[in-house]
Design an enzyme around this catalytic site. Structure first.
Site, PDB file in Angstrom:
ATOM      1  N   LYS A  52       0.738  -1.215   0.080  1.00 18.42           N
ATOM      2  CA  LYS A  52       0.085   0.109  -0.039  1.00 18.42           C
ATOM      3  C   LYS A  52       1.044   1.252   0.083  1.00 18.42           C
ATOM      4  O   LYS A  52       0.694   2.013  -0.790  1.00 18.42           O
ATOM      5  CB  LYS A  52      -0.901  -0.019   1.107  1.00 18.42           C
ATOM      6  CG  LYS A  52      -2.113  -1.066   0.992  1.00 18.42           C
ATOM      7  CD  LYS A  52      -2.859  -1.553   2.456  1.00 18.42           C
ATOM      8  CE  LYS A  52      -3.864  -2.623   2.182  1.00 18.42           C
ATOM      9  NZ  LYS A  52      -4.408  -2.746   3.465  1.00 18.42           N
ATOM     10  N   GLN A  96      -4.404  -1.899   9.745  1.00 21.45           N
ATOM     11  CA  GLN A  96      -4.332  -2.961   9.113  1.00 21.45           C
ATOM     12  C   GLN A  96      -4.943  -4.083  10.154  1.00 21.45           C
ATOM     13  O   GLN A  96      -4.497  -4.274  11.233  1.00 21.45           O
ATOM     14  CB  GLN A  96      -2.953  -3.334   8.791  1.00 21.45           C
ATOM     15  CG  GLN A  96      -2.655  -4.586   7.955  1.00 21.45           C
ATOM     16  CD  GLN A  96      -3.400  -4.572   6.533  1.00 21.45           C
ATOM     17  OE1 GLN A  96      -3.662  -3.544   6.049  1.00 21.45           O
ATOM     18  NE2 GLN A  96      -3.812  -5.669   6.066  1.00 21.45           N
ATOM     19  N   ASP A 119     -11.059   2.486   4.037  1.00 21.03           N
ATOM     20  CA  ASP A 119     -11.387   0.958   4.057  1.00 21.03           C
ATOM     21  C   ASP A 119     -12.729   0.474   4.044  1.00 21.03           C
ATOM     22  O   ASP A 119     -12.928  -0.408   3.369  1.00 21.03           O
ATOM     23  CB  ASP A 119     -10.676   0.217   5.244  1.00 21.03           C
ATOM     24  CG  ASP A 119      -9.349  -0.463   5.173  1.00 21.03           C
ATOM     25  OD1 ASP A 119      -9.076  -0.690   3.702  1.00 21.03           O
ATOM     26  OD2 ASP A 119      -8.732  -0.836   6.173  1.00 21.03           O
TER      27      ASP A 119
HETATM   28  N1  GUN Z   1      -6.328  -7.357   6.350  1.00 26.15           N
HETATM   29  C1  GUN Z   1      -6.741  -7.722   5.058  1.00 26.15           C
HETATM   30  N2  GUN Z   1      -7.196  -7.051   4.194  1.00 26.15           N
HETATM   31  C2  GUN Z   1      -7.262  -5.718   4.647  1.00 26.15           C
HETATM   32  C3  GUN Z   1      -7.619  -4.506   4.256  1.00 26.15           C
HETATM   33  O1  GUN Z   1      -8.268  -4.390   2.911  1.00 26.15           O
HETATM   34  N3  GUN Z   1      -7.718  -3.466   4.988  1.00 26.15           N
HETATM   35  C4  GUN Z   1      -7.382  -3.770   6.439  1.00 26.15           C
HETATM   36  N4  GUN Z   1      -7.384  -2.706   7.371  1.00 26.15           N
HETATM   37  N5  GUN Z   1      -6.772  -4.815   6.875  1.00 26.15           N
HETATM   38  C5  GUN Z   1      -6.884  -5.799   5.989  1.00 26.15           C
END
Ligand code: GUN
Length: 291
Positions: A52, A96, A119
Protein backbone atom coordinates in the site's frame (compact mmCIF):
# COMPACT_ATOMS: atom_id res chain seq x y z
CA UNK A 1 -13.47 -17.46 -22.60
CA UNK A 2 -12.10 -14.07 -21.52
CA UNK A 3 -9.48 -14.07 -18.78
CA UNK A 4 -10.09 -10.95 -16.69
CA UNK A 5 -6.71 -9.27 -16.21
CA UNK A 6 -6.84 -7.70 -12.76
CA UNK A 7 -3.17 -6.77 -12.84
CA UNK A 8 -3.51 -4.75 -16.03
CA UNK A 9 -6.81 -3.18 -14.93
CA UNK A 10 -5.26 -2.21 -11.60
CA UNK A 11 -2.32 -0.59 -13.42
CA UNK A 12 -4.73 1.37 -15.63
CA UNK A 13 -6.74 2.55 -12.61
CA UNK A 14 -3.53 3.53 -10.79
CA UNK A 15 -2.29 5.49 -13.81
CA UNK A 16 -5.64 7.32 -13.95
CA UNK A 17 -5.19 8.19 -10.26
CA UNK A 18 -1.59 9.34 -10.91
CA UNK A 19 -2.83 11.62 -13.74
CA UNK A 20 -5.37 13.13 -11.36
CA UNK A 21 -2.61 13.80 -8.79
CA UNK A 22 -0.61 15.63 -11.48
CA UNK A 23 -3.68 17.77 -12.23
CA UNK A 24 -4.18 18.54 -8.52
CA UNK A 25 -0.53 19.65 -8.25
CA UNK A 26 -0.78 21.81 -11.38
CA UNK A 27 -3.73 23.60 -9.83
CA UNK A 28 -1.70 24.20 -6.67
CA UNK A 29 -3.67 21.73 -4.53
CA UNK A 30 -2.50 19.33 -1.81
CA UNK A 31 -1.66 15.78 -2.88
CA UNK A 32 -3.77 13.05 -1.23
CA UNK A 33 -2.30 11.67 2.01
CA UNK A 34 -2.94 8.13 3.29
CA UNK A 35 -1.72 6.71 6.60
CA UNK A 36 -1.52 3.04 7.58
CA UNK A 37 -1.32 1.71 11.12
CA UNK A 38 0.45 -1.62 11.49
CA UNK A 39 0.46 -3.52 14.78
CA UNK A 40 3.03 -6.29 15.32
CA UNK A 41 5.01 -8.01 12.60
CA UNK A 42 2.66 -10.54 10.98
CA UNK A 43 4.26 -11.46 7.64
CA UNK A 44 1.14 -11.13 5.50
CA UNK A 45 0.18 -7.78 7.08
CA UNK A 46 3.75 -6.47 6.54
CA UNK A 47 3.51 -7.44 2.85
CA UNK A 48 0.05 -5.87 2.38
CA UNK A 49 1.00 -2.63 4.13
CA UNK A 50 4.31 -2.23 2.30
CA UNK A 51 2.40 -2.81 -0.98
CA UNK A 52 0.00 0.00 0.00
CA UNK A 53 2.85 2.40 0.90
CA UNK A 54 4.68 1.63 -2.37
CA UNK A 55 1.48 2.15 -4.36
CA UNK A 56 1.08 5.60 -2.73
CA UNK A 57 4.57 6.54 -3.93
CA UNK A 58 3.79 5.27 -7.45
CA UNK A 59 0.74 7.49 -7.87
CA UNK A 60 2.27 10.54 -6.15
CA UNK A 61 0.36 10.37 -2.84
CA UNK A 62 1.91 11.26 0.49
CA UNK A 63 1.96 8.26 2.85
CA UNK A 64 2.68 7.71 6.52
CA UNK A 65 3.29 4.36 8.19
CA UNK A 66 2.68 4.13 11.95
CA UNK A 67 3.99 1.02 13.64
CA UNK A 68 3.14 -0.39 17.03
CA UNK A 69 4.61 -3.28 18.93
CA UNK A 70 2.17 -6.20 19.25
CA UNK A 71 1.93 -5.45 22.99
CA UNK A 72 0.33 -2.06 22.37
CA UNK A 73 -2.74 -1.57 24.53
CA UNK A 74 -6.20 -1.00 23.12
CA UNK A 75 -6.32 2.48 24.64
CA UNK A 76 -2.96 3.45 23.09
CA UNK A 77 -4.25 2.35 19.71
CA UNK A 78 -7.53 4.21 20.22
CA UNK A 79 -5.53 7.36 21.11
CA UNK A 80 -3.64 7.00 17.85
CA UNK A 81 -6.93 6.69 15.93
CA UNK A 82 -8.18 9.90 17.61
CA UNK A 83 -5.00 11.72 16.62
CA UNK A 84 -5.33 10.55 13.02
CA UNK A 85 -9.02 11.55 12.99
CA UNK A 86 -7.96 15.08 14.02
CA UNK A 87 -4.99 15.37 11.65
CA UNK A 88 -6.10 17.91 9.06
CA UNK A 89 -3.23 16.94 6.74
CA UNK A 90 -4.58 13.39 6.38
CA UNK A 91 -7.29 12.40 3.87
CA UNK A 92 -7.69 8.86 5.06
CA UNK A 93 -6.12 6.07 7.08
CA UNK A 94 -6.40 2.35 7.64
CA UNK A 95 -5.66 0.13 10.60
CA UNK A 96 -4.35 -3.11 9.13
CA UNK A 97 -6.26 -6.18 10.35
CA UNK A 98 -6.05 -8.62 12.02
CA UNK A 99 -5.16 -7.00 15.34
CA UNK A 100 -3.75 -8.94 18.33
CA UNK A 101 -6.39 -10.83 20.31
CA UNK A 102 -6.35 -8.43 23.29
CA UNK A 103 -7.63 -5.57 21.08
CA UNK A 104 -11.23 -5.31 19.89
CA UNK A 105 -11.19 -4.80 16.12
CA UNK A 106 -14.77 -3.57 16.23
CA UNK A 107 -13.92 -0.92 18.81
CA UNK A 108 -10.95 0.29 16.77
CA UNK A 109 -12.80 0.38 13.44
CA UNK A 110 -15.80 2.16 14.99
CA UNK A 111 -13.43 4.78 16.46
CA UNK A 112 -12.30 5.82 12.97
CA UNK A 113 -13.97 8.95 11.61
CA UNK A 114 -16.16 7.54 8.78
CA UNK A 115 -15.03 10.42 6.58
CA UNK A 116 -11.45 9.12 6.82
CA UNK A 117 -12.35 5.41 6.72
CA UNK A 118 -10.98 4.73 3.24
CA UNK A 119 -11.17 0.96 3.95
CA UNK A 120 -14.97 1.38 4.09
CA UNK A 121 -15.18 -0.88 7.18
CA UNK A 122 -17.03 1.53 9.52
CA UNK A 123 -20.73 0.77 10.06
CA UNK A 124 -21.60 4.27 8.80
CA UNK A 125 -19.95 3.54 5.45
CA UNK A 126 -21.53 0.10 5.26
CA UNK A 127 -24.94 1.61 6.09
CA UNK A 128 -24.55 4.41 3.55
CA UNK A 129 -23.68 1.84 0.89
CA UNK A 130 -26.74 -0.27 1.78
CA UNK A 131 -29.13 2.66 1.34
CA UNK A 132 -27.41 3.79 -1.88
CA UNK A 133 -25.74 6.94 -0.53
CA UNK A 134 -22.19 7.77 -1.56
CA UNK A 135 -19.80 5.91 0.74
CA UNK A 136 -16.34 4.47 0.94
CA UNK A 137 -16.77 0.94 -0.44
CA UNK A 138 -14.32 -1.64 0.89
CA UNK A 139 -11.50 -2.50 -1.46
CA UNK A 140 -12.35 -6.02 -2.64
CA UNK A 141 -16.03 -5.39 -3.52
CA UNK A 142 -15.04 -2.07 -5.09
CA UNK A 143 -12.34 -3.80 -7.16
CA UNK A 144 -14.76 -6.51 -8.35
CA UNK A 145 -17.40 -3.96 -9.37
CA UNK A 146 -14.73 -2.07 -11.29
CA UNK A 147 -13.70 -5.25 -13.14
CA UNK A 148 -17.34 -5.98 -14.00
CA UNK A 149 -17.80 -2.43 -15.34
CA UNK A 150 -14.53 -2.22 -17.26
CA UNK A 151 -15.07 -5.62 -18.92
CA UNK A 152 -18.64 -4.50 -19.76
CA UNK A 153 -20.10 -7.64 -18.20
CA UNK A 154 -23.87 -7.59 -18.47
CA UNK A 155 -25.53 -7.60 -15.07
CA UNK A 156 -29.13 -6.44 -15.56
CA UNK A 157 -31.55 -9.20 -14.60
CA UNK A 158 -28.76 -11.77 -14.31
CA UNK A 159 -28.83 -14.45 -11.63
CA UNK A 160 -25.86 -13.90 -9.37
CA UNK A 161 -24.70 -16.28 -6.66
CA UNK A 162 -22.31 -14.98 -4.00
CA UNK A 163 -20.70 -17.72 -1.92
CA UNK A 164 -19.56 -16.43 1.48
CA UNK A 165 -21.20 -13.85 3.77
CA UNK A 166 -18.17 -12.04 5.25
CA UNK A 167 -18.59 -8.39 6.24
CA UNK A 168 -15.69 -7.41 4.00
CA UNK A 169 -16.54 -9.29 0.78
CA UNK A 170 -19.60 -11.52 0.45
CA UNK A 171 -22.25 -9.39 2.12
CA UNK A 172 -21.24 -6.06 0.51
CA UNK A 173 -20.96 -7.83 -2.87
CA UNK A 174 -24.53 -9.05 -2.53
CA UNK A 175 -25.70 -5.46 -1.85
CA UNK A 176 -23.70 -3.85 -4.67
CA UNK A 177 -24.80 -6.41 -7.27
CA UNK A 178 -28.46 -5.87 -6.39
CA UNK A 179 -28.21 -2.04 -6.53
CA UNK A 180 -30.27 -0.06 -9.02
CA UNK A 181 -28.30 0.24 -12.24
CA UNK A 182 -26.51 -3.10 -11.68
CA UNK A 183 -29.78 -4.98 -11.20
CA UNK A 184 -28.68 -8.57 -10.56
CA UNK A 185 -30.98 -11.01 -8.81
CA UNK A 186 -28.70 -12.06 -5.99
CA UNK A 187 -28.57 -15.25 -3.91
CA UNK A 188 -26.17 -15.07 -0.94
CA UNK A 189 -24.95 -18.55 0.01
CA UNK A 190 -22.98 -19.65 3.06
CA UNK A 191 -21.89 -22.70 5.03
CA UNK A 192 -25.51 -23.67 5.93
CA UNK A 193 -26.89 -23.31 2.40
CA UNK A 194 -28.63 -26.43 1.10
CA UNK A 195 -28.29 -27.59 -2.53
CA UNK A 196 -25.39 -25.24 -3.20
CA UNK A 197 -24.40 -27.14 -6.33
CA UNK A 198 -27.86 -26.74 -7.88
CA UNK A 199 -28.02 -23.05 -6.90
CA UNK A 200 -24.60 -22.34 -8.45
CA UNK A 201 -25.59 -24.19 -11.60
CA UNK A 202 -28.43 -21.67 -12.15
CA UNK A 203 -26.07 -18.70 -11.88
CA UNK A 204 -25.07 -16.36 -14.68
CA UNK A 205 -22.48 -14.79 -12.36
CA UNK A 206 -20.73 -16.51 -9.43
CA UNK A 207 -18.61 -14.69 -6.86
CA UNK A 208 -16.65 -17.29 -4.88
CA UNK A 209 -15.57 -15.70 -1.59
CA UNK A 210 -15.67 -18.44 1.02
CA UNK A 211 -11.93 -18.98 1.52
CA UNK A 212 -11.73 -22.70 0.66
CA UNK A 213 -9.17 -23.62 -1.96
CA UNK A 214 -10.62 -24.99 -5.23
CA UNK A 215 -14.12 -25.30 -3.75
CA UNK A 216 -16.04 -24.39 -6.93
CA UNK A 217 -15.73 -27.28 -9.37
CA UNK A 218 -16.67 -27.65 -13.03
CA UNK A 219 -19.92 -29.52 -12.31
CA UNK A 220 -21.23 -26.52 -10.31
CA UNK A 221 -20.96 -24.03 -13.18
CA UNK A 222 -23.15 -23.70 -16.26
CA UNK A 223 -21.80 -22.98 -19.75
CA UNK A 224 -21.20 -19.27 -20.34
CA UNK A 225 -21.14 -18.24 -16.67
CA UNK A 226 -19.01 -15.38 -15.33
CA UNK A 227 -16.84 -16.51 -12.41
CA UNK A 228 -15.12 -14.11 -10.00
CA UNK A 229 -12.63 -15.81 -7.68
CA UNK A 230 -11.87 -13.96 -4.44
CA UNK A 231 -9.96 -16.79 -2.71
CA UNK A 232 -6.27 -16.72 -1.90
CA UNK A 233 -5.04 -19.77 -0.03
CA UNK A 234 -1.28 -20.26 0.19
CA UNK A 235 -0.25 -23.92 -0.19
CA UNK A 236 3.08 -25.73 -0.37
CA UNK A 237 4.35 -26.46 -3.88
CA UNK A 238 7.50 -28.13 -5.16
CA UNK A 239 6.99 -26.50 -8.57
CA UNK A 240 7.69 -22.88 -7.54
CA UNK A 241 10.95 -21.21 -6.49
CA UNK A 242 9.46 -19.94 -3.24
CA UNK A 243 8.03 -23.37 -2.33
CA UNK A 244 4.51 -21.87 -2.13
CA UNK A 245 1.70 -21.24 -4.56
CA UNK A 246 -1.63 -19.42 -4.35
CA UNK A 247 -4.93 -21.19 -4.93
CA UNK A 248 -8.28 -19.53 -5.48
CA UNK A 249 -11.71 -20.74 -4.35
CA UNK A 250 -12.27 -21.98 -7.92
CA UNK A 251 -10.89 -25.17 -9.49
CA UNK A 252 -9.62 -23.12 -12.41
CA UNK A 253 -8.73 -25.89 -14.90
CA UNK A 254 -12.22 -27.40 -14.67
CA UNK A 255 -14.22 -24.18 -14.48
CA UNK A 256 -12.42 -21.86 -16.93
CA UNK A 257 -13.33 -23.74 -20.15
CA UNK A 258 -17.05 -23.34 -19.32
CA UNK A 259 -16.90 -19.60 -18.59
CA UNK A 260 -17.55 -16.48 -20.65
CA UNK A 261 -15.34 -14.51 -18.22
CA UNK A 262 -13.18 -15.66 -15.30
CA UNK A 263 -10.66 -14.06 -12.94
CA UNK A 264 -7.42 -15.97 -12.36
CA UNK A 265 -5.60 -16.35 -9.03
CA UNK A 266 -3.17 -14.70 -8.78
CA UNK A 267 -3.66 -11.70 -11.07
CA UNK A 268 -7.44 -11.30 -10.84
CA UNK A 269 -9.27 -9.66 -7.95
CA UNK A 270 -6.17 -9.29 -5.71
CA UNK A 271 -4.35 -6.52 -7.61
CA UNK A 272 -7.53 -4.43 -7.77
CA UNK A 273 -7.73 -3.99 -3.99
CA UNK A 274 -4.76 -1.63 -3.68
CA UNK A 275 -6.02 0.50 -6.57
CA UNK A 276 -9.42 0.67 -4.83
CA UNK A 277 -7.84 1.93 -1.60
CA UNK A 278 -5.97 4.63 -3.54
CA UNK A 279 -9.15 5.57 -5.35
CA UNK A 280 -11.03 5.97 -2.04
CA UNK A 281 -8.21 8.16 -0.72
CA UNK A 282 -8.39 10.33 -3.85
CA UNK A 283 -12.18 10.65 -3.43
CA UNK A 284 -11.65 11.65 0.20
CA UNK A 285 -9.09 14.31 -0.71
CA UNK A 286 -11.56 15.74 -3.23
CA UNK A 287 -14.34 15.58 -0.63
CA UNK A 288 -16.43 13.62 -3.09
CA UNK A 289 -17.99 11.11 -0.70
CA UNK A 290 -19.20 13.22 2.23
CA UNK A 291 -20.26 16.70 1.10
N1 GUN B 1 -6.41 -7.15 6.22
C1 GUN B 1 -6.60 -7.83 5.08
N2 GUN B 1 -7.13 -7.04 4.13
C2 GUN B 1 -7.28 -5.82 4.70
C3 GUN B 1 -7.78 -4.57 4.22
O1 GUN B 1 -8.21 -4.43 3.07
N3 GUN B 1 -7.75 -3.55 5.12
C4 GUN B 1 -7.29 -3.68 6.38
N4 GUN B 1 -7.33 -2.61 7.19
N5 GUN B 1 -6.84 -4.83 6.86
C5 GUN B 1 -6.82 -5.89 6.02
Amino acid sequence: MVLIDGKKTSEILQSEIADEVVRIKELGGRVPHLAAVLVGSDGASETYVSGKVKACERVGFKSTLIRFDENVTESELLNCVTQLNNDADLDGFIVQLPLPKHISENKVVEAINPQKDVDGFHAVNVGRMVVGMSAFISATPFGIMELIKRYKIETSGKNCVVIGRSNIVGRPMSILLSQKGIDCTVTLCHSRTKNLKEICYQADIIVAALGMAEFLTGDMVKEGAVVIDVGITRVRSDKTKSGWKLLGDVKFDEVAPKCSFITPVPGGVGPMTIAALLYNTLLSSKKEVYQ
